[in-house]
Design a protein around this motif. Structure first.
Motif, mmCIF file in Angstrom:
data_model
loop_
_atom_site.group_PDB
_atom_site.id
_atom_site.type_symbol
_atom_site.label_atom_id
_atom_site.label_comp_id
_atom_site.label_asym_id
_atom_site.label_seq_id
_atom_site.Cartn_x
_atom_site.Cartn_y
_atom_site.Cartn_z
ATOM 1 N N GLY A 50 -8.433 2.477 5.160
ATOM 2 C CA GLY A 50 -8.332 2.144 6.585
ATOM 3 C C GLY A 50 -9.128 3.120 7.431
ATOM 4 O O GLY A 50 -9.922 2.728 8.299
ATOM 5 N N LEU A 51 -8.936 4.411 7.153
ATOM 6 C CA LEU A 51 -9.640 5.429 7.933
ATOM 7 C C LEU A 51 -11.145 5.363 7.675
ATOM 8 O O LEU A 51 -11.953 5.512 8.602
ATOM 9 C CB LEU A 51 -9.098 6.818 7.588
ATOM 10 C CG LEU A 51 -9.686 7.973 8.407
ATOM 11 C CD1 LEU A 51 -9.371 7.822 9.890
ATOM 12 C CD2 LEU A 51 -9.173 9.318 7.881
ATOM 13 N N ALA A 52 -11.512 5.108 6.412
ATOM 14 C CA ALA A 52 -12.938 5.030 6.084
ATOM 15 C C ALA A 52 -13.593 3.856 6.805
ATOM 16 O O ALA A 52 -14.723 3.960 7.306
ATOM 17 C CB ALA A 52 -13.130 4.904 4.576
ATOM 18 N N ALA A 53 -12.859 2.735 6.879
ATOM 19 C CA ALA A 53 -13.408 1.566 7.582
ATOM 20 C C ALA A 53 -13.579 1.867 9.064
ATOM 21 O O ALA A 53 -14.566 1.462 9.695
ATOM 22 C CB ALA A 53 -12.496 0.353 7.392
ATOM 23 N N ALA A 54 -12.613 2.600 9.630
ATOM 24 C CA ALA A 54 -12.718 2.967 11.045
ATOM 25 C C ALA A 54 -13.891 3.917 11.259
ATOM 26 O O ALA A 54 -14.655 3.776 12.220
ATOM 27 C CB ALA A 54 -11.415 3.604 11.515
ATOM 28 N N ALA A 55 -14.048 4.869 10.345
ATOM 29 C CA ALA A 55 -15.137 5.842 10.479
ATOM 30 C C ALA A 55 -16.491 5.135 10.452
ATOM 31 O O ALA A 55 -17.432 5.542 11.126
ATOM 32 C CB ALA A 55 -15.053 6.885 9.362
ATOM 33 N N ALA B 125 -3.406 5.822 0.451
ATOM 34 C CA ALA B 125 -3.056 4.402 0.553
ATOM 35 C C ALA B 125 -2.168 4.004 -0.615
ATOM 36 O O ALA B 125 -2.481 4.310 -1.766
ATOM 37 C CB ALA B 125 -4.324 3.552 0.577
ATOM 38 N N ALA B 126 -1.061 3.353 -0.293
ATOM 39 C CA ALA B 126 -0.168 2.844 -1.330
ATOM 40 C C ALA B 126 -0.274 1.327 -1.407
ATOM 41 O O ALA B 126 0.615 0.659 -1.900
ATOM 42 C CB ALA B 126 1.268 3.270 -1.016
ATOM 43 N N GLY B 127 -1.364 0.808 -0.891
ATOM 44 C CA GLY B 127 -1.601 -0.632 -0.886
ATOM 45 C C GLY B 127 -2.816 -0.907 -0.021
ATOM 46 O O GLY B 127 -3.450 0.009 0.490
ATOM 47 N N PRO B 128 -3.148 -2.173 0.155
ATOM 48 C CA PRO B 128 -4.340 -2.511 0.940
ATOM 49 C C PRO B 128 -4.204 -2.086 2.406
ATOM 50 O O PRO B 128 -3.105 -2.066 2.953
ATOM 51 C CB PRO B 128 -4.415 -4.031 0.830
ATOM 52 C CG PRO B 128 -3.547 -4.386 -0.322
ATOM 53 C CD PRO B 128 -2.496 -3.351 -0.424
ATOM 54 N N GLN B 129 -5.335 -1.734 2.974
ATOM 55 C CA GLN B 129 -5.382 -1.374 4.394
ATOM 56 C C GLN B 129 -6.547 -2.101 5.046
ATOM 57 O O GLN B 129 -7.537 -2.400 4.393
ATOM 58 C CB GLN B 129 -5.566 0.148 4.559
ATOM 59 C CG GLN B 129 -4.453 0.951 3.926
ATOM 60 C CD GLN B 129 -4.600 2.454 4.148
ATOM 61 O OE1 GLN B 129 -5.661 2.939 4.535
ATOM 62 N NE2 GLN B 129 -3.520 3.181 3.898
ATOM 63 N N GLN B 130 -6.418 -2.351 6.337
ATOM 64 C CA GLN B 130 -7.482 -3.004 7.086
ATOM 65 C C GLN B 130 -7.684 -2.305 8.422
ATOM 66 O O GLN B 130 -6.726 -1.786 9.003
ATOM 67 C CB GLN B 130 -7.132 -4.475 7.341
ATOM 68 C CG GLN B 130 -7.407 -5.379 6.149
ATOM 69 C CD GLN B 130 -8.889 -5.643 5.946
ATOM 70 O OE1 GLN B 130 -9.613 -5.951 6.883
ATOM 71 N NE2 GLN B 130 -9.358 -5.499 4.714
ATOM 72 N N PHE B 131 -8.938 -2.290 8.865
ATOM 73 C CA PHE B 131 -9.241 -1.852 10.225
ATOM 74 C C PHE B 131 -10.193 -2.860 10.826
ATOM 75 O O PHE B 131 -11.219 -3.170 10.220
ATOM 76 C CB PHE B 131 -9.865 -0.455 10.243
ATOM 77 C CG PHE B 131 -10.293 -0.017 11.623
ATOM 78 C CD1 PHE B 131 -9.354 0.457 12.527
ATOM 79 C CD2 PHE B 131 -11.618 -0.103 12.025
ATOM 80 C CE1 PHE B 131 -9.737 0.844 13.818
ATOM 81 C CE2 PHE B 131 -12.004 0.285 13.311
ATOM 82 C CZ PHE B 131 -11.058 0.754 14.202
ATOM 83 N N LEU B 132 -9.844 -3.400 11.989
ATOM 84 C CA LEU B 132 -10.690 -4.368 12.682
ATOM 85 C C LEU B 132 -10.954 -3.855 14.095
ATOM 86 O O LEU B 132 -10.028 -3.442 14.790
ATOM 87 C CB LEU B 132 -10.007 -5.737 12.778
ATOM 88 C CG LEU B 132 -9.835 -6.534 11.478
ATOM 89 C CD1 LEU B 132 -8.608 -6.067 10.700
ATOM 90 C CD2 LEU B 132 -9.706 -8.022 11.781
ATOM 91 N N VAL C 142 -4.435 -8.115 3.823
ATOM 92 C CA VAL C 142 -3.750 -7.099 3.002
ATOM 93 C C VAL C 142 -2.768 -7.757 2.040
ATOM 94 O O VAL C 142 -2.613 -7.320 0.897
ATOM 95 C CB VAL C 142 -3.048 -6.012 3.854
ATOM 96 C CG1 VAL C 142 -4.064 -5.183 4.618
ATOM 97 C CG2 VAL C 142 -1.997 -6.588 4.795
ATOM 98 N N TRP C 143 -2.121 -8.810 2.501
ATOM 99 C CA TRP C 143 -1.160 -9.492 1.625
ATOM 100 C C TRP C 143 -1.892 -10.122 0.443
ATOM 101 O O TRP C 143 -1.493 -9.982 -0.710
ATOM 102 C CB TRP C 143 -0.378 -10.549 2.416
ATOM 103 C CG TRP C 143 0.771 -11.095 1.631
ATOM 104 C CD1 TRP C 143 0.790 -12.227 0.887
ATOM 105 C CD2 TRP C 143 2.052 -10.485 1.490
ATOM 106 N NE1 TRP C 143 2.005 -12.381 0.276
ATOM 107 C CE2 TRP C 143 2.815 -11.317 0.638
ATOM 108 C CE3 TRP C 143 2.635 -9.328 1.998
ATOM 109 C CZ2 TRP C 143 4.123 -11.026 0.279
ATOM 110 C CZ3 TRP C 143 3.937 -9.046 1.640
ATOM 111 C CH2 TRP C 143 4.677 -9.880 0.794
ATOM 112 N N THR C 144 -2.985 -10.818 0.738
ATOM 113 C CA THR C 144 -3.777 -11.448 -0.321
ATOM 114 C C THR C 144 -4.296 -10.401 -1.289
ATOM 115 O O THR C 144 -4.205 -10.564 -2.509
ATOM 116 C CB THR C 144 -4.964 -12.219 0.285
ATOM 117 O OG1 THR C 144 -4.465 -13.082 1.298
ATOM 118 C CG2 THR C 144 -5.687 -13.037 -0.760
ATOM 119 N N ALA C 145 -4.803 -9.290 -0.760
ATOM 120 C CA ALA C 145 -5.357 -8.242 -1.618
ATOM 121 C C ALA C 145 -4.263 -7.629 -2.486
ATOM 122 O O ALA C 145 -4.483 -7.323 -3.657
ATOM 123 C CB ALA C 145 -6.018 -7.170 -0.769
ATOM 124 N N ALA C 146 -3.081 -7.467 -1.900
ATOM 125 C CA ALA C 146 -1.987 -6.844 -2.648
ATOM 126 C C ALA C 146 -1.522 -7.733 -3.784
ATOM 127 O O ALA C 146 -0.933 -7.251 -4.749
ATOM 128 C CB ALA C 146 -0.825 -6.548 -1.708
#
Lengths: 289, 756
Positions: free
Chosen positions: A90-95, A172-179, A279-283
């Protein structure tokens, strides 16, 4: 006499920096300078003195702490994107969305927090994952949970004489998203942004909202949405949309030149629904990227 | 299958050995007309060594700064500079009372005060100027000048200004009788165009140096140095021969450097202090320190018969000129004369105004009155085609102007080979271009795209969710050179001499290289005409005769024409003389054919010199839920008459298209009650490389028999047509009417209703 030059302190290590800051609390710390120097060049701020952080090796490293990553406040965005995308997606996507490549090479997470803009791209993923901010001064070190860090637009709990030294972000303990929504396809201040972190084992959802309130926000009510944990097939669009509604309801946006309050709420609802689906689909084995 | 970035031009020409007086058209030369030699400014601009006006320094110079009004409208009761003058290092604080000569200047009408007299009429109007040892000190001193304002209610509604008779120009066009027609289909819509800024990356800057004779020398980034001189010398109370001006390195212009900015102010400060004075705006000041593109409100009614022929057009066009005249008068002329575009129609009513308000002054910007109406008439052509059930390209083809057609001003389209016919009908370059664009396939949707290829880009807003594709077309018609009877000319001097045994041509003009590649072009013409390899360009300054403005897509035509004429003259002299006996020189003034003013009642008149056409097809992907747009392809067919320099031409088409893209989806100076809300690159967004697609270009060369080499001005037309093409594509993707530009995400999502 035509002009005085403000003192520019150049400490070699953290201890010296904190001593100098205690002696010169008016000195403004500068690392990448991507926010501060714009304000200085426009004479929006005229620092009485500056404190250069770029020689402080302690701030420019990240370390693996087991359950979390401790990121030195001077680590630039480009390294977060390149080196931490697996453990902190998530943080990497934001960066990746911050400014231009040049800005990402210089700008730091610590600077993002110190500026404390409601539009800071680094903030939502920190809120979604429950990161801790480490703040040092000559008197010692304190840790502030990120949700308690921001106190208003461009205001935080940071006191004169204090320096942000690190941010500790749970792995991360699961998928993360940043939009991030902007009216340009790159290099744009967020009209609004959203981070979502899913932890299947702990059955926990985290959210962080940017650019839609006086500070970066969380959406506690959305975090508590009842998900069909362990029963994948029961996830549906209605759940995603309800999550979107709750995120939008948590926002406190205004109308400004970047967008209207109504648009921000609408966009957050769309982004939240998409993020939760992803995130649900990825998990559950799909490609949520 | 990947498409090439652009079409390929002629292969590189093989070098021919220089021969005596062997030049002339049709003689290919390396680095001559038709080739793309390395620009003389290329290396320095790429490695950072190029001296832009903002880089100039002079020993012992002072810094100038402008104190500007924070109010859009106010009376000035008093100005007290005492506190500023008391600051050590402050050399001068000047106000209107210190203007040595004429108090006003202006490109067409001298109505703009050098410094505000007893009132200010827009936010950012210069009130006082300061010279100090450093820029920072000058800024601090400006803040210390006490101005007592009586703030007044600003008049910001251009429609209300027109109602009140407060406008710079009203220009009607009357043709036939629209009300007597029996149309099969009618569409009536209103259109709104926001205020675009030229946003040149180089800020306004220059240096003024006092001369020993009591005059002054200026080095400044400007588009037309002689027009500067003509305006500023009277303000300084100096004879024009006491003011020497040279063009300093220009970091983009696009119309923003037509009006005076720093010129009079820095010259006044230099004369008052007896020292060199540099001025350089920062970005925020630049946004209020130059004129903008006129915002527009337009109401259009288009009607057609059952065969898909335009029957009539009625248009009401209100442009907001802001506080001072600038070039509004000429912009209104263009808006009116080009109001229906390149289509044949016999019954027309156009009413066009340039309103006077307390909004920021508007004037020249690439497209110059052609951009606003092009968005409206092309949107109308699509709407009417849809109403008739016709393909938008076919509908345009049926109405396209051809050789011998009349524009709505009565001007006959006569710029093509008169003998050329197309299946027995007069040749229509536009019909030909529409056919060409149709023949290029729309790009396929690629598989497995990265997020940077999708709307929202790195924002990761969509992985394909909500994305719909749309395709749209736009056609633009732009006049080239100055219109309506203006005595438009350019001057060039050429000296041919032997230097260490080599033949060198020296060119001297006052034409501004604004980034378009004009220096290269002059050298290319000299190589072709004189058959020499070495061409040296002398500084562009007022020692040369006027070259006119680097505006209106005119410099290749006008200064290109002047250089060609001077070279031809030298070539003639060279036939009978030997260079060993001394240099051969010639100066020539080049004029295009004369034009006439528009009739003030009917708008009729041969008002334009040359007409240039451009056709765009845009393909967009729209995230219809978030209202975000990614332009994935721009295909462009442009008629340039003659490709003078392939690389520079491509650059002009790419750049013009990008500027049109900016207006379509992001660029707008937002004002509220006369105040600019986004005077920064943080909030005034211009397209990045992730917003601008690779372009596919098809260049057509329908020579204009009147123009040097048959060329047509190329810089502006793409700016007209890319905007309506992109908006049409967004309409296609979303099904929304979209009558306002720039199209904002809110416009695309408002129909989702009131969300929680």
């Amino acid at each position: 006499m035509s002009q005085t030059t403000a003192p520019f302190h150049t400490p070699a290590d953290l201890a010296e920096a904190l001593r100098l800051l205690a002696a010169h609390p008016e000195a403004v710390p500068v690392a990448g300078g991507t926010d501060l120097m714009v304000a200085v060049n426009y004479r929006l701020t005229r620092p009485a003195a500056m404190l250069d952080l770029t020689r402080l090796a302690e701030l420019r490293e990240w370390t693996d702490e087991g359950d979390a990553i401790r990121i030195g406040s001077g680590v630039p965005y480009a390294r977060i994107t390149a080196e931490l995308a697996t453990v902190l997606p998530g943080l990497a996507a934001a960066a990746r969305t911050v400014g231009s490549p040049q800005i990402r090479n210089r700008g730091t997470l610590g600077g993002n927090l110190a500026t404390a803009s409601p539009a800071g791209d680094g903030h939502p993923p920190l809120l979604a994952t429950g990161a801790d901010i480490e703040i040092a001064s000559a008197r010692g070190t304190r840790t502030v949970p990120v949700e308690a860090f921001f106190t208003g637009p461009k205001r935080s709990v940071l006191q004169p004489g204090e320096l942000i030294t690190a941010v500790t972000v749970p792995k991360a303990a699961g998928p993360q998203q940043f939009l991030k929504v902007g009216t340009r396809n790159a290099m744009v201040i967020a009209v609004c942004s959203l981070a979502v972190a899913l932890d299947l084992d702990a059955r926990r959802l985290g959210t962080g909202i940017g650019s839609a309130g006086p500070t970066p926000l969380t959406a506690p009510d959305a975090n508590l949405i009842e998900l069909p944990w362990g029963r994948t097939g029961l996830f549906n669009d209605a759940l995603a949309e309800e999550f979107g509604r709750r995120v939008a309801a948590a926002a406190r946006p205004i109308d400004d030149v970047r967008g209207t309050a109504a648009y921000r709420r609408h966009a957050l609802a769309v982004c939240a629904a998409r993020a939760l689906r992803r995130v649900w689909t990825a998990a559950h084995g799909g490609s949520g990227r | 299958m990947p498409e090439p970035a652009a079409n390929t031009f002629a292969p590189p020409q093989t070098p021919t050995p220089p021969t005596r007086a062997a030049g002339g058209v049709g003689t290919p030369r390396p680095g001559g007309v038709g080739s793309s030699p390395t620009r003389p400014d290329a290396e320095a601009k790429v490695n950072g060594a190029f001296d832009y006006a903002s880089d100039l320094e002079f020993p012992g110079m002072l810094w100038g700064h402008t104190l500007r009004s924070p109010h859009p409208r106010a009376r000035i009761r008093a100005i007290d500079p005492a506190a500023a003058l008391a600051m050590p290092g402050v050399a001068a604080v000047l106000t209107a009372a210190d203007v040595p000569g004429k108090r006003h200047y202006g490109l067409i009408e001298a109505d703009q005060p050098v410094l505000a007299l007893d009132e200010v009429n827009y936010q950012g109007e210069p009130v006082a100027i300061i010279a100090a040892d450093t820029l920072d000190l000058a800024r601090l001193a400006a803040a210390a000048v006490a101005v007592d304002y009586e703030v007044l209610e600003p008049r910001c509604d251009p429609e209300a200004a027109v109602e009140a008779g407060d406008y710079f120009r009203y220009q009607p066009v009357r043709l036939g009788d629209p009300d007597a027609q029996q149309p099969a289909a009618v569409v009536t819509r209103e259109y709104v165009v926001g205020m675009q800024d030229q946003a040149p990356l180089g800020p306004e800057s220059g240096i003024a140096v006092p001369a020993l004779d009591g005059g002054v020398e200026l080095y400044v980034a400007t588009q037309w140095v002689h027009a500067d001189l003509e305006q500023l010398a009277p303000c300084l109370g100096l004879e024009p021969d006491r003011v020497h001006m040279a063009i300093a390195g220009i970091g983009g212009a696009f119309g923003a450097r037509e009006d005076l900015s720093v010129q009079v102010h820095m010259a006044m400060l230099a004369l008052a202090t007896g020292r060199a004075v540099k001025m350089m705006y920062d970005r925020a000041e630049s946004f209020v320190g130059h004129v903008h593109r006129h915002p527009a409100r337009m109401r259009y009614e288009h009607a057609a018969d059952a065969d898909g022929r335009l029957l009539y057009v009625k248009a009401r066009i209100v442009l907001d000129g802001g506080a001072y005249a600038s070039t509004t008068e000429a912009v209104v002329g263009n808006a009116a004369s080009l109001a229906v575009g390149p289509y044949e129609v016999e019954h027309v009513t156009v009413d066009a105004w340039g309103a006077r308000t307390n909004n920021p002054p508007c004037g020249a910007m690439r497209g110059f009155g052609g951009v606003q109406t092009c968005f409206a008439y092309e949107s109308q052509m699509d709407a009417l085609a849809e109403a008739l059930g016709l393909d938008p390209l076919e509908f345009r083809r049926r109405n396209a102007v051809a050789q011998g057609s009349k524009l709505i001003t009565g001007q006959v389209v006569d710029a093509y080979d008169p003998g050329r016919a197309d299946r027995g009908r007069p040749f229509s370059p536009l019909a030909d271009m529409l056919g060409r664009v149709k023949d290029i396939p729309v790009p396929a949707v690629p598989v497995g795209r990265d997020i940077v290829d999708l709307p929202g880009g790195t924002g990761n807003t969509t992985h394909g969710e909500g994305v719909r594709r749309g395709v749209g077309y736009g056609v633009g018609l732009k006049n080239v050179c100055y219109s309506e009877g203006f005595d438009d000319y350019s001057t060039a001097s050429v000296r041919l001499e032997l230097v260490d045994g080599a033949t060198v041509a020296y060119l001297h003009t006052a034409a501004a290289e604004v980034g378009q590649g004009h220096w290269s072009l002059q050298a290319q013409i000299a190589r072709t005409e004189l058959g020499v390899d070495r061409v040296e360009l002398l500084p562009n300054d007022t020692k040369a005769g006027s070259a006119g403005s680097s505006s209106a897509s005119r410099q290749s035509y006008m200064t290109g024409g002047a250089v060609k004429a001077a070279c031809e003259a030298v070539r003639e002299l060279w036939r009978d003389r030997d260079l060993a006996d001394g240099p051969i020189e010639a100066t020539r003034v080049f004029r295009h054919r004369a034009t006439k003013p528009m009739d003030p009642v009917t708008g009729q008149g041969e008002s334009h010199v040359q007409l240039a056409l451009c056709v765009h097809r845009a393909t967009v992907d729209v995230d219809v839920e978030l209202g975000l747009v990614k332009v994935v392809d721009l295909t462009c067919v442009q008629d340039v008459g003659k490709i003078m320099n392939p690389v520079a031409l491509e650059g002009q088409i790419h750049g013009g298209s990008a500027q049109g893209l900016g207006l379509a989806v992001m660029e707008e100076m937002i004002t509220r009650d006369g105040r600019v809300m986004n005077a920064s690159f943080t909030d005034y967004l211009i397209p990045t490389i992730l917003d601008m697609p690779r372009m596919r270009l098809r260049i057509v060369e329908n020579a204009d028999p009147e123009a040097p080499y048959g060329l047509r001005g190329a810089g502006e037309p793409p700016t007209l047509s890319s905007t309506p093409a992109i908006v049409a594509a967004i309409r296609d993707a979303t099904g929304l009417p979209l009558n306002q530009i720039p199209v904002r995400p809110e416009h695309l999502t408002a129909h989702f209703g009131r969300q929680p």
